[in-house]
Design an enzyme around this catalytic site. Structure first.
Site, PDB file in Angstrom:
ATOM      1  N   ARG A 120       0.764  -1.274   0.083  1.00 29.85           N
ATOM      2  CA  ARG A 120      -0.071  -0.053   0.123  1.00 29.85           C
ATOM      3  C   ARG A 120       0.914   1.427  -0.019  1.00 29.85           C
ATOM      4  NH1 ARG A 120      -3.185  -3.219   3.621  1.00 29.85           N
ATOM      5  NH2 ARG A 120      -4.670  -4.121   2.674  1.00 29.85           N
ATOM      6  N   LYS A 142       3.092  11.452 -11.668  1.00 36.10           N
ATOM      7  CA  LYS A 142       2.363  10.560 -12.851  1.00 36.10           C
ATOM      8  C   LYS A 142       2.831   9.275 -12.705  1.00 36.10           C
ATOM      9  CE  LYS A 142      -0.617  13.616 -15.309  1.00 36.10           C
ATOM     10  NZ  LYS A 142      -1.122  14.233 -16.618  1.00 36.10           N
ATOM     11  N   GLU A 184       9.738  18.153 -25.475  1.00 34.84           N
ATOM     12  CA  GLU A 184       9.055  18.319 -24.089  1.00 34.84           C
ATOM     13  C   GLU A 184       9.692  19.747 -23.604  1.00 34.84           C
ATOM     14  OE1 GLU A 184       6.264  17.062 -23.050  1.00 34.84           O
ATOM     15  OE2 GLU A 184       6.561  14.822 -23.556  1.00 34.84           O
ATOM     16  N   LYS A 226       7.512  22.934 -14.479  1.00 38.16           N
ATOM     17  CA  LYS A 226       6.720  21.610 -14.096  1.00 38.16           C
ATOM     18  C   LYS A 226       6.440  21.710 -12.685  1.00 38.16           C
ATOM     19  CE  LYS A 226       5.354  17.248 -14.856  1.00 38.16           C
ATOM     20  NZ  LYS A 226       5.208  15.814 -15.498  1.00 38.16           N
ATOM     21  N   GLU A 236      -4.402  17.177 -11.558  1.00 40.48           N
ATOM     22  CA  GLU A 236      -4.943  17.650 -12.893  1.00 40.48           C
ATOM     23  C   GLU A 236      -6.262  17.835 -12.992  1.00 40.48           C
ATOM     24  OE1 GLU A 236      -2.933  16.172 -16.320  1.00 40.48           O
ATOM     25  OE2 GLU A 236      -4.593  16.231 -17.613  1.00 40.48           O
ATOM     26  N   ARG A 240      -2.914  21.602 -14.825  1.00 38.80           N
ATOM     27  CA  ARG A 240      -1.914  20.933 -15.050  1.00 38.80           C
ATOM     28  C   ARG A 240      -2.073  20.157 -16.651  1.00 38.80           C
ATOM     29  NH1 ARG A 240       0.892  16.039 -11.814  1.00 38.80           N
ATOM     30  NH2 ARG A 240       2.215  15.122 -13.327  1.00 38.80           N
ATOM     31  N   ASN A 244      -0.007  18.890 -21.385  1.00 37.64           N
ATOM     32  CA  ASN A 244      -0.446  18.082 -22.397  1.00 37.64           C
ATOM     33  C   ASN A 244      -0.490  18.516 -23.940  1.00 37.64           C
ATOM     34  OD1 ASN A 244      -0.455  15.553 -20.992  1.00 37.64           O
ATOM     35  ND2 ASN A 244      -2.397  16.439 -20.180  1.00 37.64           N
ATOM     36  N   HIS A 247      -0.136  16.670 -27.054  1.00 36.54           N
ATOM     37  CA  HIS A 247      -0.339  15.120 -26.451  1.00 36.54           C
ATOM     38  C   HIS A 247      -1.450  14.406 -26.957  1.00 36.54           C
ATOM     39  CE1 HIS A 247       2.973  16.512 -23.983  1.00 36.54           C
ATOM     40  NE2 HIS A 247       3.012  15.112 -23.429  1.00 36.54           N
ATOM     41  N   HIS A 251      -0.678  11.236 -28.951  1.00 31.65           N
ATOM     42  CA  HIS A 251      -1.167   9.956 -28.453  1.00 31.65           C
ATOM     43  C   HIS A 251      -1.834   9.163 -29.390  1.00 31.65           C
ATOM     44  CE1 HIS A 251      -1.339  10.948 -23.673  1.00 31.65           C
ATOM     45  NE2 HIS A 251       0.049  10.608 -24.166  1.00 31.65           N
ATOM     46  N   HIS A 264       7.517   8.695 -28.017  1.00 31.59           N
ATOM     47  CA  HIS A 264       6.515   9.595 -27.397  1.00 31.59           C
ATOM     48  C   HIS A 264       6.952  11.183 -27.564  1.00 31.59           C
ATOM     49  CE1 HIS A 264       3.672  11.173 -24.475  1.00 31.59           C
ATOM     50  NE2 HIS A 264       4.779  11.962 -23.652  1.00 31.59           N
TER      51      HIS A 264
HETATM   52  P1  NAD Z   1      12.153   5.207 -22.549  1.00 30.94           P
HETATM   53  O1  NAD Z   1      12.072   5.047 -21.087  1.00 30.94           O
HETATM   54  O2  NAD Z   1      11.617   4.221 -23.347  1.00 30.94           O
HETATM   55  O3  NAD Z   1      13.647   5.518 -22.627  1.00 30.94           O
HETATM   56  C1  NAD Z   1      14.168   5.658 -24.003  1.00 30.94           C
HETATM   57  C2  NAD Z   1      15.181   4.646 -24.703  1.00 30.94           C
HETATM   58  O4  NAD Z   1      16.451   5.278 -24.050  1.00 30.94           O
HETATM   59  C3  NAD Z   1      15.133   2.938 -23.821  1.00 30.94           C
HETATM   60  O5  NAD Z   1      15.637   2.160 -24.969  1.00 30.94           O
HETATM   61  C4  NAD Z   1      16.270   3.189 -22.833  1.00 30.94           C
HETATM   62  O6  NAD Z   1      16.634   2.117 -22.541  1.00 30.94           O
HETATM   63  C5  NAD Z   1      17.353   4.259 -23.312  1.00 30.94           C
HETATM   64  N1  NAD Z   1      18.129   5.024 -22.448  1.00 30.94           N
HETATM   65  C6  NAD Z   1      17.376   5.401 -21.476  1.00 30.94           C
HETATM   66  N2  NAD Z   1      18.482   6.321 -20.503  1.00 30.94           N
HETATM   67  C7  NAD Z   1      19.737   6.040 -21.653  1.00 30.94           C
HETATM   68  C8  NAD Z   1      20.718   6.464 -21.452  1.00 30.94           C
HETATM   69  N3  NAD Z   1      21.439   7.545 -20.551  1.00 30.94           N
HETATM   70  N4  NAD Z   1      21.630   6.094 -22.342  1.00 30.94           N
HETATM   71  C9  NAD Z   1      21.559   5.221 -23.232  1.00 30.94           C
HETATM   72  N5  NAD Z   1      20.332   4.795 -23.422  1.00 30.94           N
HETATM   73  C10 NAD Z   1      19.378   5.319 -22.647  1.00 30.94           C
HETATM   74  O7  NAD Z   1      11.587   6.736 -23.329  1.00 30.94           O
HETATM   75  P2  NAD Z   1      11.413   7.896 -22.357  1.00 30.94           P
HETATM   76  O8  NAD Z   1      11.182   8.743 -23.531  1.00 30.94           O
HETATM   77  O9  NAD Z   1      12.291   8.491 -21.434  1.00 30.94           O
HETATM   78  O10 NAD Z   1       9.951   7.824 -21.820  1.00 30.94           O
HETATM   79  C11 NAD Z   1       8.627   7.693 -22.512  1.00 30.94           C
HETATM   80  C12 NAD Z   1       7.825   7.153 -21.356  1.00 30.94           C
HETATM   81  O11 NAD Z   1       7.548   8.264 -20.327  1.00 30.94           O
HETATM   82  C13 NAD Z   1       6.316   7.032 -21.971  1.00 30.94           C
HETATM   83  O12 NAD Z   1       5.684   5.594 -21.441  1.00 30.94           O
HETATM   84  C14 NAD Z   1       5.513   8.118 -21.573  1.00 30.94           C
HETATM   85  O13 NAD Z   1       4.141   7.698 -21.294  1.00 30.94           O
HETATM   86  C15 NAD Z   1       6.167   8.360 -20.332  1.00 30.94           C
HETATM   87  N6  NAD Z   1       5.999   9.690 -19.600  1.00 30.94           N
HETATM   88  C16 NAD Z   1       5.279   9.813 -18.673  1.00 30.94           C
HETATM   89  C17 NAD Z   1       5.247  11.147 -17.989  1.00 30.94           C
HETATM   90  C18 NAD Z   1       4.645  11.452 -16.768  1.00 30.94           C
HETATM   91  O14 NAD Z   1       4.519  12.438 -16.098  1.00 30.94           O
HETATM   92  N7  NAD Z   1       4.849  10.369 -15.855  1.00 30.94           N
HETATM   93  C19 NAD Z   1       5.274  12.328 -18.807  1.00 30.94           C
HETATM   94  C20 NAD Z   1       5.966  12.184 -20.160  1.00 30.94           C
HETATM   95  C21 NAD Z   1       6.159  10.713 -20.590  1.00 30.94           C
HETATM   96  N1  GLY Z   2       3.534  15.038 -18.692  1.00 33.68           N
HETATM   97  C1  GLY Z   2       2.271  15.688 -18.151  1.00 33.68           C
HETATM   98  C2  GLY Z   2       1.958  15.777 -16.783  1.00 33.68           C
HETATM   99  O1  GLY Z   2       3.029  15.346 -15.861  1.00 33.68           O
HETATM  100  O2  GLY Z   2       0.951  16.274 -16.292  1.00 33.68           O
END
Ligand code: NAD
Ligand code: GLY
Length: 362
Positions: A120, A142, A184, A226, A236, A240, A244, A247, A251, A264
């Site tokens: 939990r 998030k 971003e 942010k 949100e 917030r 997006n 987005h 998406h 993304h």
């Molecule tokens: P990712 O986590 O898939 O990483 C991208 C690639 O880069 C992967 O293959 C990873 O292994 C590689 N990698 C990571 N760091 C590295 C480094 N330092 N050196 C070499 N390779 C490296 O992609 P991302 O763009 O970081 O994240 C995308 C995800 O984030 C999506 O699922 C999206 O929905 C999510 N997201 C969440 C939020 C949130 O607020 N929680 C906001 C934006 C995006």
């Molecule tokens: N990436 C959008 C949010 O964190 O709200």
């Protein structure tokens, strides 16, 4: 070193930005407990994970385990999160455990969700290794996973204890991933900070060349914005949603292409171009801002077009299930000016049709 604060009352936490933080965990291990699970992926475990595990053990923490998840958006699922629970239970982690999310947004979102659920709720620390994760996903709480019927549809708001941003890890990031992160960064200029947008126009070449001073400034500015937005509207219910921008279109591109085909950030880059186009058509935004946005996105190596073959109906199908849809009404983030975003359902849908037609080849 730069230190920011996400101001959420008793759930407030710092964002530490500096070179070599991974090599020097003593700068942040006060945020850990004596039982730590480093969650990373198969790509990053040999690059950064195993040495972090050794360094934390050497620092005297009682138990430091590591799990390397499969790499990729396709694995951002409940099944993968279950593997984290398996290790936590097999290794007898208790309620005082701390999970360390070492990776991009995929690892960060899943680790945060696992932390929210395990017994939990246990503590977690974000150590983002992509630019996208450093400026966006690691901050704000998030967390979650994808469902076959929708991206990020299963999740929780759950804040970390600390965000540790080491600029050095960006040196190994593939070029496409760097560009995806810059999308971003550009977003913050467009939605909130016209002066930062001007700075990005002057410094985009340095960012693309991974100049650490320029990256440090851009990351700090992005996290600052942010943090302000999240502090005002954590879950949100209003403001917030401006985070997006692009987005909803993005998406739709990701879902239409199959997750992982377009990154993304690439989909968000194209989506911001579409959002600017629609804002111009509605008469809300000066055309010169849309032109400047497209030029900047292209300089960052990002697409400002739709994927080949994607049609307006493809967009509309996926946009209808966006999380911002309320009472069956599509809500979009649009611009009223450079640095000024609105979230609205009150727009002329004929203008949206025109934008989609313009961006889709027949
Ligand atoms: P990712 O986590 O898939 O990483 C991208 C690639 O880069 C992967 O293959 C990873 O292994 C590689 N990698 C990571 N760091 C590295 C480094 N330092 N050196 C070499 N390779 C490296 O992609 P991302 O763009 O970081 O994240 C995308 C995800 O984030 C999506 O699922 C999206 O929905 C999510 N997201 C969440 C939020 C949130 O607020 N929680 C906001 C934006 C995006
Ligand atoms: N990436 C959008 C949010 O964190 O709200």
């Amino acid at each position: 070193m730069s230190l920011l604060n996400v101001d959420l009352g008793e759930r407030s936490y710092p964002i530490i930005i500096r070179d070599k933080l991974l090599q020097e965990p003593s700068a942040w291990h006060s945020y850990l407990s004596s039982q730590v699970l480093v969650v990373t992926n198969e790509t990053l475990a040999p690059m950064y994970g195993q040495s972090l595990q050794e360094d934390l053990r050497a620092a005297g923490l009682e138990q430091v385990e590591l799990i390397a998840l499969p790499d990729g958006e396709a694995y951002k699922t409940l099944e993968t999160v279950n593997r984290i629970f398996d290790v936590l239970l097999e290794k007898r982690f208790n309620r005082k455990a701390t999970l360390v999310a070492l990776g991009g947004g995929v690892v960060g979102d899943m680790t945060g969700f696992a932390a929210a659920c395990y017994q939990r709720g246990v503590n977690f620390v974000q150590v983002p290794t992509t630019l996208l994760a450093q400026v966006d996903s690691s901050v704000g709480g998030k967390t979650g996973v994808n469902h076959p019927l929708g991206k990020n549809m299963i999740g929780a708001f759950y804040q970390p204890q600390c965000v540790v941003i080491d600029l050095c890890v960006l040196d190994s990031l593939p070029e496409r991933e760097l560009s995806a992160g810059i999308a971003e960064v550009i977003k913050y200029g467009l939605i909130y900070d016209a002066t930062f947008f001007d700075w990005l126009e002057l410094n985009m070449d340095k960012l693309v060349a991974r100049d650490h001073d320029a990256l440090a400034y851009a990351i700090e500015k992005s996290c600052h914005t942010k943090a302000l937005v999240v502090a005002e509207d954590e879950k949100e219910s209003g403001l917030r949603a401006i985070l997006n921008l692009g987005h909803t279109f993005g998406h739709a591109i990701e879902a239409h292409m199959g997750y992982g085909e377009w990154l993304h950030g690439e989909a968000v880059g194209a989506g911001m171009s579409l959002a600017c186009d629609l804002s111009v058509r509605l008469g809300w935004l000066d055309e010169s801002v849309k032109t400047r946005a497209d030029v900047l996105l292209k300089r960052a190596g990002l697409p400002v077009h739709s994927p080949e073959g994607m049609q307006p109906a493809d967009y509309l199908k996926y946009m209808a299930v966006d999380k911002k849809v309320l009472d069956k009404k599509l809500r979009l983030v649009l611009l009223k000016a450079l640095g000024e975003a609105v979230v609205t359902e009150d727009f002329d849908h004929a203008a949206l049709d025109e934008t989609l037609k313009t961006y889709c080849q027949p």
